[in-house]
Design a protein around this motif. Structure first.
Motif, mmCIF file in Angstrom:
data_model
loop_
_atom_site.group_PDB
_atom_site.id
_atom_site.type_symbol
_atom_site.label_atom_id
_atom_site.label_comp_id
_atom_site.label_asym_id
_atom_site.label_seq_id
_atom_site.Cartn_x
_atom_site.Cartn_y
_atom_site.Cartn_z
ATOM 1 N N ALA A 201 3.236 -10.847 -1.357
ATOM 2 C CA ALA A 201 2.526 -10.675 -2.623
ATOM 3 C C ALA A 201 3.310 -11.292 -3.771
ATOM 4 O O ALA A 201 2.761 -11.998 -4.618
ATOM 5 C CB ALA A 201 2.278 -9.188 -2.879
ATOM 6 N N ALA A 202 4.596 -11.017 -3.804
ATOM 7 C CA ALA A 202 5.424 -11.483 -4.917
ATOM 8 C C ALA A 202 5.442 -13.003 -5.012
ATOM 9 O O ALA A 202 5.471 -13.563 -6.115
ATOM 10 C CB ALA A 202 6.845 -10.951 -4.753
ATOM 11 N N ARG A 203 5.411 -13.687 -3.880
ATOM 12 C CA ARG A 203 5.535 -15.146 -3.880
ATOM 13 C C ARG A 203 4.215 -15.881 -4.069
ATOM 14 O O ARG A 203 4.219 -17.028 -4.530
ATOM 15 C CB ARG A 203 6.167 -15.613 -2.554
ATOM 16 C CG ARG A 203 7.659 -15.389 -2.459
ATOM 17 C CD ARG A 203 8.248 -16.100 -1.258
ATOM 18 N NE ARG A 203 7.885 -15.460 -0.002
ATOM 19 C CZ ARG A 203 8.655 -14.560 0.625
ATOM 20 N NH1 ARG A 203 9.809 -14.190 0.088
ATOM 21 N NH2 ARG A 203 8.275 -14.027 1.764
ATOM 22 N N ASN A 204 3.103 -15.233 -3.714
ATOM 23 C CA ASN A 204 1.888 -16.038 -3.547
ATOM 24 C C ASN A 204 0.639 -15.586 -4.296
ATOM 25 O O ASN A 204 -0.245 -16.407 -4.519
ATOM 26 C CB ASN A 204 1.517 -16.082 -2.054
ATOM 27 C CG ASN A 204 2.580 -16.702 -1.184
ATOM 28 O OD1 ASN A 204 2.786 -17.913 -1.206
ATOM 29 N ND2 ASN A 204 3.285 -15.864 -0.422
ATOM 30 N N VAL A 205 0.498 -14.325 -4.632
ATOM 31 C CA VAL A 205 -0.823 -13.845 -5.030
ATOM 32 C C VAL A 205 -0.941 -13.664 -6.537
ATOM 33 O O VAL A 205 0.058 -13.571 -7.261
ATOM 34 C CB VAL A 205 -1.198 -12.529 -4.298
ATOM 35 C CG1 VAL A 205 -0.981 -12.678 -2.799
ATOM 36 C CG2 VAL A 205 -0.438 -11.338 -4.840
ATOM 37 N N ASP A 206 -2.188 -13.615 -6.990
ATOM 38 C CA ASP A 206 -2.469 -13.384 -8.408
ATOM 39 C C ASP A 206 -2.640 -11.901 -8.705
ATOM 40 O O ASP A 206 -2.188 -11.418 -9.735
ATOM 41 C CB ASP A 206 -3.745 -14.139 -8.811
ATOM 42 C CG ASP A 206 -3.616 -15.634 -8.606
ATOM 43 O OD1 ASP A 206 -2.717 -16.236 -9.228
ATOM 44 O OD2 ASP A 206 -4.395 -16.203 -7.808
ATOM 45 N N VAL A 207 -3.330 -11.189 -7.789
ATOM 46 C CA VAL A 207 -3.621 -9.762 -7.998
ATOM 47 C C VAL A 207 -3.230 -8.994 -6.748
ATOM 48 O O VAL A 207 -3.724 -9.288 -5.651
ATOM 49 C CB VAL A 207 -5.112 -9.525 -8.317
ATOM 50 C CG1 VAL A 207 -5.383 -8.035 -8.523
ATOM 51 C CG2 VAL A 207 -5.538 -10.313 -9.557
ATOM 52 N N TYR A 208 -2.353 -8.016 -6.914
ATOM 53 C CA TYR A 208 -1.975 -7.125 -5.812
ATOM 54 C C TYR A 208 -2.873 -5.900 -5.854
ATOM 55 O O TYR A 208 -2.982 -5.211 -6.885
ATOM 56 C CB TYR A 208 -0.512 -6.704 -5.942
ATOM 57 C CG TYR A 208 -0.093 -5.665 -4.918
ATOM 58 C CD1 TYR A 208 0.292 -6.047 -3.637
ATOM 59 C CD2 TYR A 208 -0.106 -4.304 -5.230
ATOM 60 C CE1 TYR A 208 0.662 -5.105 -2.692
ATOM 61 C CE2 TYR A 208 0.271 -3.355 -4.296
ATOM 62 C CZ TYR A 208 0.651 -3.752 -3.028
ATOM 63 O OH TYR A 208 1.007 -2.817 -2.096
ATOM 64 N N LEU A 209 -3.533 -5.600 -4.729
ATOM 65 C CA LEU A 209 -4.458 -4.473 -4.629
ATOM 66 C C LEU A 209 -3.827 -3.313 -3.873
ATOM 67 O O LEU A 209 -3.212 -3.507 -2.819
ATOM 68 C CB LEU A 209 -5.739 -4.893 -3.888
ATOM 69 C CG LEU A 209 -6.830 -5.618 -4.667
ATOM 70 C CD1 LEU A 209 -7.956 -6.015 -3.720
ATOM 71 C CD2 LEU A 209 -7.371 -4.757 -5.797
ATOM 72 N N THR A 210 -3.996 -2.123 -4.394
ATOM 73 C CA THR A 210 -3.599 -0.919 -3.678
ATOM 74 C C THR A 210 -4.823 -0.046 -3.476
ATOM 75 O O THR A 210 -5.776 -0.094 -4.261
ATOM 76 C CB THR A 210 -2.529 -0.127 -4.464
ATOM 77 O OG1 THR A 210 -2.207 1.068 -3.734
ATOM 78 C CG2 THR A 210 -3.024 0.266 -5.846
ATOM 79 N N TRP A 211 -4.807 0.753 -2.415
ATOM 80 C CA TRP A 211 -5.849 1.761 -2.278
ATOM 81 C C TRP A 211 -5.568 2.922 -3.227
ATOM 82 O O TRP A 211 -4.472 3.031 -3.787
ATOM 83 C CB TRP A 211 -5.917 2.236 -0.824
ATOM 84 C CG TRP A 211 -6.560 1.214 0.066
ATOM 85 C CD1 TRP A 211 -7.543 0.333 -0.267
ATOM 86 C CD2 TRP A 211 -6.268 0.959 1.445
ATOM 87 N NE1 TRP A 211 -7.879 -0.457 0.815
ATOM 88 C CE2 TRP A 211 -7.114 -0.087 1.873
ATOM 89 C CE3 TRP A 211 -5.374 1.528 2.354
ATOM 90 C CZ2 TRP A 211 -7.092 -0.585 3.175
ATOM 91 C CZ3 TRP A 211 -5.352 1.025 3.656
ATOM 92 C CH2 TRP A 211 -6.206 -0.011 4.060
ATOM 93 N N GLY A 212 -6.547 3.798 -3.408
ATOM 94 C CA GLY A 212 -6.507 4.797 -4.456
ATOM 95 C C GLY A 212 -5.616 5.991 -4.178
ATOM 96 O O GLY A 212 -6.100 7.095 -3.908
ATOM 97 N N GLU A 213 -4.332 5.804 -4.305
ATOM 98 C CA GLU A 213 -3.391 6.907 -4.176
ATOM 99 C C GLU A 213 -3.247 7.603 -5.525
ATOM 100 O O GLU A 213 -3.669 7.082 -6.565
ATOM 101 C CB GLU A 213 -2.044 6.364 -3.683
ATOM 102 C CG GLU A 213 -2.137 5.712 -2.309
ATOM 103 C CD GLU A 213 -0.818 5.106 -1.842
ATOM 104 O OE1 GLU A 213 0.210 5.341 -2.513
ATOM 105 O OE2 GLU A 213 -0.813 4.394 -0.826
ATOM 106 N N PRO A 214 -2.644 8.800 -5.558
ATOM 107 C CA PRO A 214 -2.401 9.482 -6.838
ATOM 108 C C PRO A 214 -1.584 8.605 -7.779
ATOM 109 O O PRO A 214 -0.820 7.737 -7.340
ATOM 110 C CB PRO A 214 -1.640 10.742 -6.422
ATOM 111 C CG PRO A 214 -2.089 11.007 -5.020
ATOM 112 C CD PRO A 214 -2.260 9.645 -4.410
#
Length: 401
Positions: A201-214
């Motif tokens: 993610a750090a090297r390549n992506v524009d938006v990092y997605l996470t699932w809905g944790e607290p």
């Protein structure tokens, strides 16, 4: 930083229940233990077009389209839907391991021209070896992420408009080229909670997605990825994947969540938990840990309900409450650095309206996004009548029905 709202396109089927048509027994391969399901809608193109048009009308920026055995192909389905929409973008999920990176780059370029620039890409590395093997992919979890890293380097390289060479462990490309690069370049979305995923993610992506944790757990992820990106000299934006149950009152919303829960018999939950427990995905294991397979204490944080994850893989939590309460939670995540909210609900057509007409105005009033322009904006008043009664026709007054 404003909020970007996205909806979901249920290309694996939709309905008034959390139990889908595959019911997670053996991944849907064998049908001997599947619970009969009612109220399920097939993902035919006419129904998906209804959802896409509703999302566009309600002011959602894009719709996420999933990938996998039980979904219609995301590329083909969404390019068809570009022909019945005008502004809506399509966040197309795909698996790097089953397609050439140069071909994917070319497909994205073609898609941008067909859609007039409405493609976003969601890279799904894959957390289930059984699913991956169906597509001929036999790498283990960490090597899949290493391959994704190389894949994205190649895609961005061949978008440069000049011949591109790459020599890695998984890809060897000589003179790779997209003759007509996409314009604009599609933003790349990506999710992954494992140690192997973070550097990709750090090297390549524009938006990092996470699932809905607290919120506290989400903050830890944001800080983790942000730190890794800073070491790479990059900036990554953040998004979250959630379901929603938003109503005029909190009581109505929780009653709807309760009805969805009532549909789930113990055998269905047990079969789903058994199947989901085999996943190699760290994110999936984090989702399962939120409820531990139990119906008790499913509200794991204010207005954050883990009931979806009892039977469904992937995003397992929903924002539940009044429109103002759901807006409060979105504002809370936004304060942590979350910019993109990829939302869904059951059924997706009806829940799009509940959210779009209920929560979106709340967010606009708080200055988090622009209000949706009325289709009657600019229509002049006639005979003293407002534009909501075009042509001066008398306004109808509801009779209490």
């Amino acid at each position: 930083m404003s909020v970007h709202l996205h909806w979901f396109l249920p290309t694996g089927g939709d309905g008034r229940t959390l139990v889908d048509r595959h019911a997670y027994t053996d991944g849907g391969i064998r049908r001997d233990r599947i619970t009969p399901v009612s109220g399920v809608r097939a993902p035919d193109i006419e129904y998906l077009a209804q959802i896409a048009k509703a999302a566009e009308q309600l002011g959602f920026e894009a719709v996420l389209t999933p990938t996998g055995t039980w979904c219609e192909d995301a590329w083909l389905t969404t390019v068809a839907l570009t022909q019945v929409t005008e502004r809506l973008k399509f966040l197309v999920a795909f698996r790097p391991g089953v397609i050439s990176p140069v071909l994917a780059a070319q497909m994205a370029a073609t898609y941008q021209r067909i859609s007039r620039g409405r493609l976003l890409l969601n890279v799904v590395t894959g957390g289930d070896s059984t699913e991956q093997r169906r597509f001929g992919d036999h790498l283990d979890h960490d090597r899949r992420y290493a391959r994704t890293d190389e894949f994205l380097q190649v895609v961005r390289g061949v978008w440069g408009g000049a011949p591109f060479d790459f020599h890695g462990e998984h890809y060897q490309v000589e003179g790779g080229l997209t003759a007509l690069p996409p314009d604009p370049l599609p933003e790349i979305f990506f999710g992954g909670s494992s140690a192997a995923a973070g550097p990709v993610a750090a090297r390549n992506v524009d938006v990092y997605l996470t699932w809905g944790e607290p919120p506290e757990q989400v903050k830890q992820k944001v800080d983790w990825i942000r730190g890794l990106a800073e070491r790479e000299g990059r900036t990554v934006r953040f998004g979250i994947r959630l379901h929603t149950i938003s109503r005029d009152s909190s009581k109505e919303a929780w009653a709807t969540a309760g009805r969805l829960l009532d549909d789930l018999d113990p055998e269905t939950v047990a079969a789903a938990q058994q199947a989901l427990g085999r996943s190699e995905s760290v994110g999936q294991q984090r989702m399962l840990a939120l409820h531990g397979g139990s119906r008790d204490k499913l509200e794991i944080s204010p207005n954050l309900w883990a009931g979806v994850g009892l039977v469904r893989g992937g995003a397992g939590t929903a924002l539940v409450g009044s429109h103002a309460e759901v807006a409060d939670r979105i504002e809370e995540y936004h304060a942590l650095g979350i910019e993109h909210f990829v939302l869904s609900g059951y059924p997706h057509l009806e829940e799009a309206y509940w959210f779009g007409e209920g929560v979106r105005p709340e967010l606009a009033a708080r200055g988090l996004l622009a209000a949706v322009p009325s289709p009657l904006e600019g229509v002049p008043a006639v005979n003293g009548r407002p534009a909501s009664a075009p042509g001066g026709a008398p306004l109808l007054v509801a009779g209490g029905r």
